[in-house]
Motif scaffolding. Structure first.
Motif, short mmCIF file in Angstrom:
data_model
loop_
_atom_site.label_atom_id
_atom_site.label_comp_id
_atom_site.label_asym_id
_atom_site.label_seq_id
_atom_site.Cartn_x
_atom_site.Cartn_y
_atom_site.Cartn_z
N GLY A 128 9.54 35.45 78.53
CA GLY A 128 9.47 34.91 79.92
C GLY A 128 8.95 35.94 81.00
O GLY A 128 7.93 35.80 80.86
N ARG A 129 9.66 36.39 81.73
CA ARG A 129 9.16 37.21 82.95
C ARG A 129 9.15 38.68 82.62
O ARG A 129 8.77 39.63 83.48
CB ARG A 129 9.55 37.08 84.44
CG ARG A 129 9.12 35.28 84.87
CD ARG A 129 9.31 35.04 86.16
NE ARG A 129 8.49 34.28 86.77
CZ ARG A 129 8.47 34.00 87.87
NH1 ARG A 129 9.26 34.44 88.83
NH2 ARG A 129 7.62 32.89 88.32
N THR A 130 9.75 38.88 81.54
CA THR A 130 10.42 40.37 81.22
C THR A 130 9.25 41.07 80.23
O THR A 130 8.97 40.36 79.27
CB THR A 130 11.64 40.31 80.66
OG1 THR A 130 12.44 39.63 81.43
CG2 THR A 130 12.14 41.87 80.65
N GLN B 90 -5.18 45.02 72.26
CA GLN B 90 -5.35 43.53 71.77
C GLN B 90 -4.33 42.95 72.70
O GLN B 90 -3.31 43.56 73.16
CB GLN B 90 -5.12 43.42 70.45
CG GLN B 90 -6.08 44.25 69.51
CD GLN B 90 -5.88 44.08 67.94
OE1 GLN B 90 -4.89 44.50 67.39
NE2 GLN B 90 -6.86 43.27 67.32
N MET B 91 -4.63 41.67 73.11
CA MET B 91 -3.80 40.88 73.87
C MET B 91 -3.75 39.32 73.38
O MET B 91 -4.93 39.09 73.07
CB MET B 91 -3.94 41.08 75.01
CG MET B 91 -2.82 40.56 76.28
SD MET B 91 -3.75 39.25 77.03
CE MET B 91 -2.27 38.08 77.35
N ASP B 92 -2.78 38.75 73.14
CA ASP B 92 -2.71 37.11 73.36
C ASP B 92 -1.67 36.74 74.11
O ASP B 92 -0.51 37.48 74.08
CB ASP B 92 -2.99 36.85 72.12
CG ASP B 92 -1.82 36.52 71.09
OD1 ASP B 92 -1.55 35.67 70.17
OD2 ASP B 92 -0.90 37.47 71.08
N GLY B 93 -1.68 35.73 74.51
CA GLY B 93 -0.48 34.93 75.57
C GLY B 93 -0.93 34.83 77.04
O GLY B 93 -2.19 34.38 77.19
N ILE B 94 -0.01 35.11 77.67
CA ILE B 94 -0.20 35.16 79.26
C ILE B 94 0.18 36.10 80.12
O ILE B 94 1.51 36.49 79.71
CB ILE B 94 0.29 33.60 79.61
CG1 ILE B 94 0.10 33.51 81.10
CG2 ILE B 94 1.87 33.48 79.40
CD1 ILE B 94 0.28 31.96 81.63
N SER C 171 11.02 31.31 74.34
CA SER C 171 11.12 32.70 74.47
C SER C 171 12.23 32.79 75.26
O SER C 171 12.89 33.82 75.38
CB SER C 171 9.99 33.21 75.35
OG SER C 171 9.64 32.82 76.58
N LYS C 172 12.72 31.69 76.15
CA LYS C 172 14.14 31.92 77.03
C LYS C 172 15.17 32.42 76.05
O LYS C 172 16.30 32.94 76.54
CB LYS C 172 14.21 30.94 77.92
CG LYS C 172 14.59 29.60 77.19
CD LYS C 172 14.54 28.30 78.57
CE LYS C 172 14.64 27.11 77.91
NZ LYS C 172 15.48 26.57 76.74
N ASP C 173 15.17 31.81 74.67
CA ASP C 173 16.25 31.98 73.85
C ASP C 173 16.33 33.54 73.40
O ASP C 173 17.32 33.88 72.52
CB ASP C 173 16.23 31.15 72.56
CG ASP C 173 15.91 29.54 73.03
OD1 ASP C 173 16.92 29.53 74.06
OD2 ASP C 173 15.57 28.76 72.26
N LEU C 174 15.12 34.38 73.57
CA LEU C 174 15.15 35.42 73.04
C LEU C 174 15.83 36.53 73.62
O LEU C 174 16.06 37.69 73.30
CB LEU C 174 13.61 35.73 72.99
CG LEU C 174 12.94 35.21 71.95
CD1 LEU C 174 11.44 35.61 72.04
CD2 LEU C 174 13.45 35.03 70.43
N MET C 175 16.44 36.51 75.02
CA MET C 175 17.26 37.36 75.82
C MET C 175 18.35 36.58 76.18
O MET C 175 18.30 35.57 76.84
CB MET C 175 16.27 37.94 76.80
CG MET C 175 15.32 38.89 76.52
SD MET C 175 14.09 39.91 77.38
CE MET C 175 15.65 41.12 78.18
N PRO D 297 15.07 45.95 77.37
CA PRO D 297 13.90 45.49 77.30
C PRO D 297 12.90 46.74 77.23
O PRO D 297 11.69 46.57 76.28
CB PRO D 297 13.42 45.25 78.76
CG PRO D 297 14.77 44.55 79.29
CD PRO D 297 15.94 45.30 78.51
N ASP D 298 13.20 47.95 77.46
CA ASP D 298 12.32 49.15 77.27
C ASP D 298 12.70 50.07 76.12
O ASP D 298 12.33 51.05 76.12
CB ASP D 298 12.20 49.87 78.63
CG ASP D 298 13.62 50.65 78.94
OD1 ASP D 298 14.76 50.03 78.24
OD2 ASP D 298 13.66 51.25 79.88
N GLU D 299 13.38 49.23 75.20
CA GLU D 299 13.95 50.06 74.03
C GLU D 299 13.32 49.99 72.97
O GLU D 299 13.10 48.94 72.49
CB GLU D 299 15.51 49.92 73.87
CG GLU D 299 16.31 50.69 73.26
CD GLU D 299 17.76 50.36 73.23
OE1 GLU D 299 18.25 49.64 73.90
OE2 GLU D 299 18.41 50.84 71.97
N LEU D 300 12.82 51.16 72.05
CA LEU D 300 12.37 51.13 71.01
C LEU D 300 13.13 50.91 69.62
O LEU D 300 14.25 51.07 70.04
CB LEU D 300 11.54 52.49 70.67
CG LEU D 300 10.21 52.79 71.24
CD1 LEU D 300 10.08 54.48 70.93
CD2 LEU D 300 9.10 52.27 70.61
#
Lengths: 261, 242
Positions: B167-169, B201-205, B6-10, B21-24
């Motif tokens: 990540g944490r975002t 619904q949720m999955d992950g952490i 996931s760190k490669d995604l931002m 991060p908060d953009e549609l």
């Protein structure tokens, strides 16, 4: 589907006088539109409407196993899905005989016209390219055969050709087109009250006694399918074939334009 | 496939497609696209292209699926075999589609005046023609417009959106590649009139605090999504057929 007696009599009466809803005559098409490349995740795609009939065809190309009897040829698979959203009379579930017939007639035209040369789709022993055409019906108003064939042909003519490198399929980037040749289209007729009409709409199909689909390219007949319990005379069939060769000139032009040729 | 994290995604606070991060992603909806249906809509949400149609109310069949006191919502979410950039899919329902169809039926059961149509069913079809992550949310948002156009009485026009974590975002509205490698995904449907959730619904952490913020992000995005839905409906009522 239920049609009121009044609707039926109205349509029969108009047909007898050579009139049809919003059309020039018994042997004319409704407005046709073809847009290609609408679903870029697919290798090829085309959205086709004929009047209020609306279909979308998607082409996917994958690595597949060859058929046993043709181990060095690629495969071509055509399916038609009559989505329940397209008509009150379509139910969810496995393909109905109607859907199977439509997909097989579209498939026969494409195969017979040699649009895709499956012999060129060989990769290595046990591995060939599989070309999958799915015709999705979004709104039903008759004549799915012609709409489906237009969509399938247009989608094939504009398909990307993936690459197979080091055991992986590459679907993006610098890709050529799927090699195709020829164009096949079809003309579907129905017999209603002893009139032969071209491009029957949903209401007209409901009380058509007989139906004939003729698929052709510039020079040859490529596939035919007679449907429904009624019959045609040899003379009627001859004239429908003549009309098909005439009308298909415009259909091929529409496909060529949509494919950017 | 190389392992992506996931760190490669931002990069520098921006997402791979350049969004904050908060953009549609961009959303457009067109109502009344399937003539035979009671109501219908087509949505383009980023690269997602989804069509939805509503039929009914009609007698619930087979009979045992009906309820003598109220209407039954039957939702059917499916993905076309050509909808993904990957290999050819199978048409129809798999286990994922069955689950999505079930929770989507529940979203709409919450807002339809079911008691008006005892013994009847209302069919809601959602067909994903092209998928790029977040199809259930886009499908619900689209079906809500189709339902509003059908004339079936409803209490509200729900919207749906997914919030994920990279990540944490917390990030709004993940696309396919983000969805594949993210640390959490929370799809939600919300009734804008009271802000209550009908899909979660949720999955992950995720921490409890992050979940609260995710819901807040979804609510906030809903202002935009609801406006697009209402405009799509308004456009149709603006056109008077002679």
């Amino acid at each position: 589907m239920h049609v009121s007696t009044i609707t039926e009599e109205y349509i029969r009466d108009r047909l007898l006088r050579g009139l049809r809803e919003g059309r020039k005559g018994l042997l004319s098409y409704r407005g046709i539109s073809i847009i290609t490349g609408t679903m870029p995740n697919a290798e090829g795609s085309a959205e086709v409407s004929i009047g209020d009939t609306k279909v979308v065809a998607g082409v996917k190309i994958d690595v597949a196993e060859p058929m046993r009897d043709t181990p060095e040829e690629g495969t071509l698979t055509t399916a038609a899905e009559l989505l329940p959203m397209a008509s009150e009379s379509y139910d969810p579930g496995p393909p109905s005989p109607e859907a199977v017939e439509i997909s097989r007639v579209i498939d026969r035209g494409i195969r017979a016209a040699g649009i895709v040369d499956t012999e060129k789709l060989f990769i290595e022993p046990e591995k060939v390219w599989g070309v999958y055409i799915d015709v999705y019906v979004l709104n039903y108003d008759g004549n799915l055969f012609d709409a489906g064939t237009l969509a399938a042909t247009s989608a094939l003519l504009t398909s990307r050709m993936p690459k197979y490198e080091n055991g992986a399929v590459i679907r993006e980037g610098d890709l050529g087109r799927l090699e195709t040749k020829n164009i096949v289209t079809s003309c579907t007729f129905a017999k209603v009250s002893n009139n032969i009409i071209l491009d029957p709409d949903g209401n007209e199909e409901l009380f058509a006694g007989a139906r004939l689909t003729v698929a052709n390219d510039e020079n040859y007949l490529r596939a035919m399918q007679k449907g429904i319990s009624g019959s045609f005379t040899a003379k009627e069939i001859g004239s429908m074939v003549d009309i098909t060769f005439e009308r298909s000139k415009d259909l091929r032009k529409l496909v060529k334009n949509a494919a950017g040729e | 496939m190389s392992k992506k994290e996931s760190k490669d995604l931002m990069i520098d606070g921006k997402r791979l497609d350049g969004r904050n991060p908060d953009e549609l992603r961009s959303i457009s909806i067109k109502a009344n696209v399937i003539k035979n249906a009671m109501g219908s809509a087509y949505i383009e949400w980023g690269m997602n292209k989804i069509v939805s149609a509503v039929y009914g109310p009609s007698e619930a069949l087979p009979k045992h699926t009906g309820d003598s006191e109220k209407a039954t919502i039957k939702c059917r979410y499916t993905m076309a075999p050509f909808s993904s950039l990957e290999e050819h899919g199978r048409p129809g329902m798999n286990r994922r589609a069955v689950e999505i169809s079930k929770v989507t039926s529940e979203v709409f059961s919450n807002i339809v005046l079911l008691e008006k149509f005892p013994g009847n069913e209302i069919d809601i079809y959602i067909e994903v023609l092209q998928g790029d992550g977040g199809t259930r949310a886009a499908g619900i948002t689209c079906a809500a417009v189709a339902l509003a156009m059908s004339g079936i009485p409803i209490r509200d026009i729900p919207f749906a959106v997914s919030v994920g974590k990279i990540g944490r975002t917390l990030v709004l509205d993940m696309n396919k590649i983000e969805d594949n490698y993210s640390d959490a995904d929370v799809p939600m449907a919300i009734n804008p009139r009271n802000g209550e959730l009908t899909l979660l619904q949720m999955d992950g952490i995720l921490t409890g605090e992050e979940l609260s913020r995710a819901i807040e992000m979804a609510r906030h995005a809903g202002e935009t999504i609801s406006r697009i839905q209402r405009n799509a409906i308004g456009e149709q009522y603006g056109q008077i057929d002679a």
